[in-house]
Design a protein around this motif. Sequence first.
Motif, PDB file in Angstrom:
ATOM      1  N   ILE A  69       0.834  -1.202   0.000  1.00 17.63           N
ATOM      2  CA  ILE A  69       0.000   0.000   0.000  1.00 17.63           C
ATOM      3  C   ILE A  69       0.871   1.256   0.000  1.00 17.63           C
ATOM      4  N   ALA A  70       2.035   1.204   0.652  1.00 18.69           N
ATOM      5  CA  ALA A  70       2.941   2.358   0.684  1.00 18.69           C
ATOM      6  C   ALA A  70       3.424   2.713  -0.712  1.00 18.69           C
ATOM      7  N   TRP A  71       3.626   1.720  -1.531  1.00 19.40           N
ATOM      8  CA  TRP A  71       4.047   1.965  -2.915  1.00 19.40           C
ATOM      9  C   TRP A  71       2.958   2.720  -3.670  1.00 19.40           C
ATOM     10  N   VAL A  72       1.709   2.314  -3.484  1.00 17.80           N
ATOM     11  CA  VAL A  72       0.592   2.993  -4.142  1.00 17.80           C
ATOM     12  C   VAL A  72       0.410   4.401  -3.591  1.00 17.80           C
ATOM     13  N   VAL A  73       0.492   4.547  -2.278  1.00 17.50           N
ATOM     14  CA  VAL A  73       0.336   5.866  -1.646  1.00 17.50           C
ATOM     15  C   VAL A  73       1.442   6.806  -2.109  1.00 17.50           C
ATOM     16  N   ASP A  74       2.667   6.301  -2.246  1.00 25.67           N
ATOM     17  CA  ASP A  74       3.779   7.121  -2.711  1.00 25.67           C
ATOM     18  C   ASP A  74       3.541   7.611  -4.133  1.00 25.67           C
ATOM     19  N   ASP A  75       2.939   6.765  -4.957  1.00 26.92           N
ATOM     20  CA  ASP A  75       2.657   7.151  -6.339  1.00 26.92           C
ATOM     21  C   ASP A  75       1.528   8.173  -6.409  1.00 26.92           C
ATOM     22  N   ILE A  76       0.567   8.080  -5.519  1.00 28.75           N
ATOM     23  CA  ILE A  76      -0.570   9.002  -5.525  1.00 28.75           C
ATOM     24  C   ILE A  76      -0.190  10.359  -4.936  1.00 28.75           C
ATOM     25  N   MET A  77       0.541  10.362  -3.831  1.00 31.48           N
ATOM     26  CA  MET A  77       0.816  11.606  -3.103  1.00 31.48           C
ATOM     27  C   MET A  77       2.010  12.395  -3.645  1.00 31.48           C
ATOM     28  N   HIS A  78       2.821  11.795  -4.464  1.00 34.15           N
ATOM     29  CA  HIS A  78       3.988  12.436  -5.077  1.00 34.15           C
ATOM     30  C   HIS A  78       4.861  13.136  -4.044  1.00 34.15           C
ATOM     31  N   GLU A  79       4.950  14.465  -4.094  1.00 37.26           N
ATOM     32  CA  GLU A  79       5.898  15.181  -3.243  1.00 37.26           C
ATOM     33  C   GLU A  79       5.459  15.266  -1.781  1.00 37.26           C
ATOM     34  N   PHE A  80       4.223  14.940  -1.477  1.00 37.26           N
ATOM     35  CA  PHE A  80       3.766  14.977  -0.086  1.00 37.26           C
ATOM     36  C   PHE A  80       3.928  13.632   0.611  1.00 37.26           C
ATOM     37  N   ALA A  81       4.402  12.633  -0.112  1.00 34.19           N
ATOM     38  CA  ALA A  81       4.611  11.309   0.474  1.00 34.19           C
ATOM     39  C   ALA A  81       5.937  11.297   1.235  1.00 34.19           C
ATOM     40  N   PHE A  82       6.179  10.214   1.941  1.00 32.85           N
ATOM     41  CA  PHE A  82       7.379  10.075   2.759  1.00 32.85           C
ATOM     42  C   PHE A  82       8.311   9.003   2.214  1.00 32.85           C
ATOM     43  N   GLY A  83       8.159   8.629   0.961  1.00 30.85           N
ATOM     44  CA  GLY A  83       8.935   7.543   0.378  1.00 30.85           C
ATOM     45  C   GLY A  83       8.244   6.217   0.682  1.00 30.85           C
ATOM     46  N   VAL A  84       8.607   5.192  -0.064  1.00 36.06           N
ATOM     47  CA  VAL A  84       7.943   3.903   0.101  1.00 36.06           C
ATOM     48  C   VAL A  84       8.180   3.335   1.503  1.00 36.06           C
ATOM     49  N   VAL A  85       9.417   3.355   1.949  1.00 39.96           N
ATOM     50  CA  VAL A  85       9.724   2.804   3.274  1.00 39.96           C
ATOM     51  C   VAL A  85       9.112   3.674   4.372  1.00 39.96           C
ATOM     52  N   GLY A  86       9.190   4.975   4.232  1.00 41.60           N
ATOM     53  CA  GLY A  86       8.588   5.873   5.220  1.00 41.60           C
ATOM     54  C   GLY A  86       7.082   5.702   5.300  1.00 41.60           C
ATOM     55  N   ASN A  87       6.434   5.590   4.137  1.00 43.84           N
ATOM     56  CA  ASN A  87       4.991   5.343   4.129  1.00 43.84           C
ATOM     57  C   ASN A  87       4.660   4.004   4.773  1.00 43.84           C
ATOM     58  N   ALA A  88       5.461   2.976   4.487  1.00 40.18           N
ATOM     59  CA  ALA A  88       5.210   1.649   5.059  1.00 40.18           C
ATOM     60  C   ALA A  88       5.344   1.673   6.572  1.00 40.18           C
ATOM     61  N   VAL A  89       6.363   2.370   7.060  1.00 39.50           N
ATOM     62  CA  VAL A  89       6.551   2.468   8.515  1.00 39.50           C
ATOM     63  C   VAL A  89       5.382   3.215   9.142  1.00 39.50           C
ATOM     64  N   LEU A  90       4.949   4.304   8.521  1.00 44.07           N
ATOM     65  CA  LEU A  90       3.824   5.066   9.055  1.00 44.07           C
ATOM     66  C   LEU A  90       2.528   4.263   9.006  1.00 44.07           C
ATOM     67  N   LEU A  91       2.306   3.531   7.924  1.00 40.20           N
ATOM     68  CA  LEU A  91       1.096   2.712   7.821  1.00 40.20           C
ATOM     69  C   LEU A  91       1.087   1.604   8.867  1.00 40.20           C
ATOM     70  N   ALA A  92       2.223   0.929   9.029  1.00 39.62           N
ATOM     71  CA  ALA A  92       2.296  -0.145  10.024  1.00 39.62           C
ATOM     72  C   ALA A  92       2.133   0.421  11.431  1.00 39.62           C
ATOM     73  N   ALA A  93       2.776   1.550  11.700  1.00 38.30           N
ATOM     74  CA  ALA A  93       2.651   2.178  13.024  1.00 38.30           C
ATOM     75  C   ALA A  93       1.217   2.624  13.279  1.00 38.30           C
ATOM     76  N   GLY A  94       0.569   3.156  12.260  1.00 34.81           N
ATOM     77  CA  GLY A  94      -0.826   3.570  12.410  1.00 34.81           C
ATOM     78  C   GLY A  94      -1.745   2.396  12.660  1.00 34.81           C
ATOM     79  N   ALA A  95      -1.526   1.296  11.941  1.00 39.53           N
ATOM     80  CA  ALA A  95      -2.374   0.113  12.120  1.00 39.53           C
ATOM     81  C   ALA A  95      -2.190  -0.498  13.498  1.00 39.53           C
ATOM     82  N   ILE A  96      -0.956  -0.666  13.899  1.00 43.63           N
ATOM     83  CA  ILE A  96      -0.689  -1.273  15.208  1.00 43.63           C
ATOM     84  C   ILE A  96      -1.086  -0.317  16.333  1.00 43.63           C
ATOM     85  N   GLY A  97      -0.834   0.977  16.159  1.00 43.70           N
ATOM     86  CA  GLY A  97      -1.249   1.954  17.161  1.00 43.70           C
ATOM     87  C   GLY A  97      -2.759   2.050  17.289  1.00 43.70           C
TER      88      GLY A  97
END
Length: 100
Positions: free
Chosen positions: A29-57
């Motif tokens: 999902i981070a790969w898709v979010v990175d492609d959609i958000m362009h310059e406002f994204a946090f990179g694929v790994v950054g998005n993945a970490v944020l998504l996982a942290a959000g889900a677990i949190g």
Amino acid sequence: MVRLLGFANIPTEAVNWFVGAVIVVSLIIAWVVDDIMHEFAFGVVGNAVLLAAGAIGGLALWNQYGQPVKNTDPMVIAAVCIGSAFGLILSLAVARRIVT
């Protein structure tokens, strides 16, 4: 951490599968979010970490303030994880947009 997530009575193998699934799905999902958000994204790994942290949190907060995970429907758990993951990344993207 296992007790915080509400997995105290669930076998360790099931918890490991859950965490592994969260990580793999977060990367996809981070790969898709990175492609959609362009310059406002946090990179694929950054998005993945944020998504996982959000889900677990979100799951930890649901277990602590909502209902115990063992008494909750699995679809509600999935909705809580997905909603909190996207809520975290969206709120941080909006904050990044306001700051820059």
